[in-house]
Design an enzyme around this catalytic site. Structure first.
Site, short mmCIF file in Angstrom:
data_model
loop_
_atom_site.label_atom_id
_atom_site.label_comp_id
_atom_site.label_asym_id
_atom_site.label_seq_id
_atom_site.Cartn_x
_atom_site.Cartn_y
_atom_site.Cartn_z
N GLU A 209 0.85 -1.19 0.00
CA GLU A 209 0.00 0.00 0.00
C GLU A 209 0.88 1.24 0.00
OE1 GLU A 209 -2.17 -1.10 3.54
OE2 GLU A 209 -0.95 0.17 4.82
N HIS A 247 -4.07 3.05 8.48
CA HIS A 247 -2.80 2.50 8.97
C HIS A 247 -1.83 3.64 9.24
CE1 HIS A 247 -3.48 -1.61 6.82
NE2 HIS A 247 -4.03 -1.59 8.02
#
Lengths: 288, 392
Positions: A209, A247
């Site tokens: 990511e 995150h």
């Protein structure tokens, strides 16, 4: 063969008596993992859900023969829990807890250097070697034993990928969630090194990511060192810069860590990247 | 979490880092008293908002004499300041920092952050002070100096000497710089910061090093153990929906599209936004309901998504692990009932208890469109949102 966990894993849970610790330890045991108990300071000598409780990790190792731990203790206590597990020389420590301060992780990461312990996480779903053992919070039913290694910075997105593979009839050797934080134990490259030596693993699916540069470093390493087929997906093509996308590690800052940069480097290293998250399984199949 | 410049400077000062003299004011009445306490005749009036680029946006003005300072304060206080970081909406200026004007000889950049690639702290400095460091990195990469600090050794004097040498300092300035770096390091460690930045750090005509502008960001994961830092939070500087979301432990970021996304897990939430875009739609938000959502949390998530008037449809994408699909399904049903949701909802559930979840949705009597796969879900919501947009 699989990597990290298998039938020889003797698992304990740090933070065993908490709600999540209890639930997921029992689920791991139900899956067939050899669970030898839990560690809860001050509750040593008691029995919880039929498993012995130890005061310290060292006691769990000595008396229960533990060689791996799964950590569910609250974020502010993780640093101590990790140091304890490292000092007890457990082979594998999986930290599920989310929200560990990054300063604590910098210390732990440095502390790990030269030690016998391998850390996975924090802020991760854990590890599963389908058919052998599970130490984590992933739904077991979507997995199938086979030859594809899965490594991911995410939790549920990994389930999505695994589900796609299984539905296509493609099984997995080991699935590792390495965690969504900026400073983590096992990196993509560390996991690839293990998959390289694992005969069961025939190909690897990497799910990255935005944020940081781990995917780029890994791609360059793969080009030089890894012969098995690799497919990838990178989440966050539509993520705005400067915002932490859930995150702690998923943030584009100072123009670094963008989707475009990662895509460019992965492609230039010969890695096939799925354009859509619906095509992670398909893309992996195409490189087999 | 971000704090204002004046708060960052107070923190720096408490760690022995010299900063220019100044006072924060929230009303024009306070200004006269503040100006009396500064040497004059030069003053700087600075808008306090959580954004860089304030000078270019007209939020920082130099003034000669008290009258001019008061005039500048009148102009800036209450203005809607638009910078390259605020977005077109800008931010309301409700606090000012009034400082002395300093006789500057040279400007530098100095910051401390974490280098993820090597898992160490890193001081970053440059002789190109006052510029955005990203620009410097692009245009004059050679002028950027990095000194790493191992978390085990902590900051040592040699780190300061090393940096001073590279910046061309000597003698007393080396000593000053080392003290400043030690202060930054201690602040960073003790308060769980994620960035401490001085830009510019100036050398005055009389040889003193001073922080003229400062920024401190904190690691959200460390805030729990620093109530004194939490008190510095200014929620007026944050998106009200993001503030509301954080109260319910939801991770929400507003975007400018039309399709609301409600997802569990950050990676899947990003991937859901990505696939909406691939099918020709545009995501209205990032929203991660987290690992342990309750019906209450799901309802709150719907409320936040729907408070964005651009939303023409909602895509729910849940892959149950810890979270059970039936719990989410009940949350969706009760939320759409109690909120009277008008926009189309496409729900894609998979994983733990998926069958029970799908049954709850189907039996609800509400028009919630089920989708079996991620692809199907994305395609469907883009089409539904489009036709809803046309008919409303």
């Amino acid at each position: 063969m699989a990597i990290l966990i298998d039938q020889n894993t003797r698992l304990i849970c740090q933070g065993f008596t908490g709600k999540h610790g209890t639930f997921h330890t029992l689920k791991s045991a139900e899956y067939g993992t050899k669970v030898v108990g839990g560690v809860v300071p001050g509750k040593g000598g008691t029995v919880h859900e039929g498993f012995p409780v130890f005061d310290t990790v060292a006691q769990a190792r000595e008396k229960g023969g533990a060689n791996a731990s799964m950590i569910f203790v609250p974020a502010n206590f993780c640093k101590d829990a990790l140091i304890e597990a490292i000092d007890a020389e457990l082979e594998l420590v999986i930290c599920i807890t989310e929200g560990v301060p990054v300063g604590d992780m910098l210390f732990v990461k440095r502390y790990l250097a030269g030690k016998k312990t391998r850390l996975v996480g924090p802020n991760c779903p854990g590890v599963i070697s389908p058919g052998l053992a599970k130490a984590g919070i992933m739904p077991a039913s979507i997995h199938k034993k086979g030859g594809v290694g899965v490594i991911s910075r995410s939790g549920t997105l990994t389930y999505e990928a695994v589900n796609q593979l299984t539905q296509m009839g493609i099984g997995q050797s080991t699935c590792i969630g390495i965690g969504g934080d900026p400073v983590i134990g096992t990196t993509f490259i560390d996991a690839f090194e293990l998959f390289k030596k694992d005969r069961q693993t025939k190909a690897v699916l990497m799910i990255g990511e935005i944020g940081g540069s781990m995917e780029e470093e890994t791609a360059r390493w793969i080009k030089k060192n890894f012969d098995k087929p690799v497919a990838a997906f990178i989440a966050g093509a539509t993520a705005p810069a400067g915002k932490r996308m859930g995150h702690a590690g998923a943030i584009i800052s100072g123009g670094k860590g963008t989707y475009q940069e990662k895509l460019k480097v992965l492609k230039s290293c010969g890695i096939k990247v799925a354009k859509s998250p619906a095509e992670m399984g398909k893309t992996l199949k195409s490189v087999l | 979490m971000n704090v204002h410049e004046y708060q960052a400077k107070e923190l720096l000062k408490s760690y022995g880092v010299p900063v220019d003299r100044g006072f924060m004011v929230q009303s024009l009445e306070e200004i006269a008293g503040v100006l009396d306490q500064l040497p004059g005749p030069g003053y700087v009036v600075k808008a306090q908002i959580h954004s860089g680029g304030r000078g270019k946006g007209g939020g920082v003005k130099l003034a000669q004499g008290k009258d001019q300072a008061l005039q500048q304060a009148k102009n800036i206080l209450g203005m809607n300041l638009v910078t390259n970081q605020t977005g077109p909406g800008g931010r309301l200026v409700s606090r000012l920092l009034i400082t002395e004007a300093v006789n500057i000889d040279q400007e530098y950049y100095l910051s401390l952050l974490i280098d993820r690639a090597v898992c160490k702290y890193v001081f970053v400095a440059s002789t190109e002070g006052g510029m955005e460091i990203e620009k410097v990195a692009e245009e004059k990469p050679d002028s950027i100096i990095k000194i790493h600090v191992d978390p085990f050794s902590g900051f040592k004097n040699f780190h300061g000497l090393e940096m001073a040498g590279k910046l061309g300092f000597s003698g007393d300035q080396t000593k000053q710089l080392t003290g400043i770096m030690r202060g930054l390091y201690n602040l960073f460690i003790e308060k769980d910061a994620s960035l401490v930045e001085i830009n510019p750090l100036v050398k005055t005509k009389d040889g003193r090093l001073l922080a003229i502008d400062a920024k401190v960001n904190f690691d959200d994961n460390g805030l729990g153990r620093h109530p004194e830092i939490m008190e510095l939070r200014d929620v007026d500087q944050e998106d009200p929906n993001e503030v509301q979301a954080s109260k319910y432990d939801l991770s929400y970021i507003k975007l400018d599209g039309t399709i609301g996304c409600l997802v569990n897990g950050a990676g899947l939430a990003m991937a859901t936004m990505d696939i909406v875009k691939l099918h020709g739609g545009s995501p209205a938000n990032f929203l991660d309901v987290g690992g342990s959502a309750t019906a209450e949390k799901v309802t709150e998530a719907f409320k936040i998504i729907l408070s964005d008037p651009n939303v023409k449809g909602i895509l729910v994408n849940i892959f149950g692990g810890i979270m059970k699909c039936d719990v989410i399904a009940e949350g969706i049903v009760s939320a759409s009932r109690s909120l009277g949701v008008k926009v189309p909802i496409v729900a894609r559930l998979d994983g733990t208890n998926v069958e029970q979840g799908r049954k709850i949705l189907a039996g609800s009597g509400l028009k919630i469109i089920p989708a079996g796969s991620l692809n199907e879900a994305a395609k469907r919501i883009v089409a539904e949102a489009e036709s809803y947009g046309h008919s409303n």
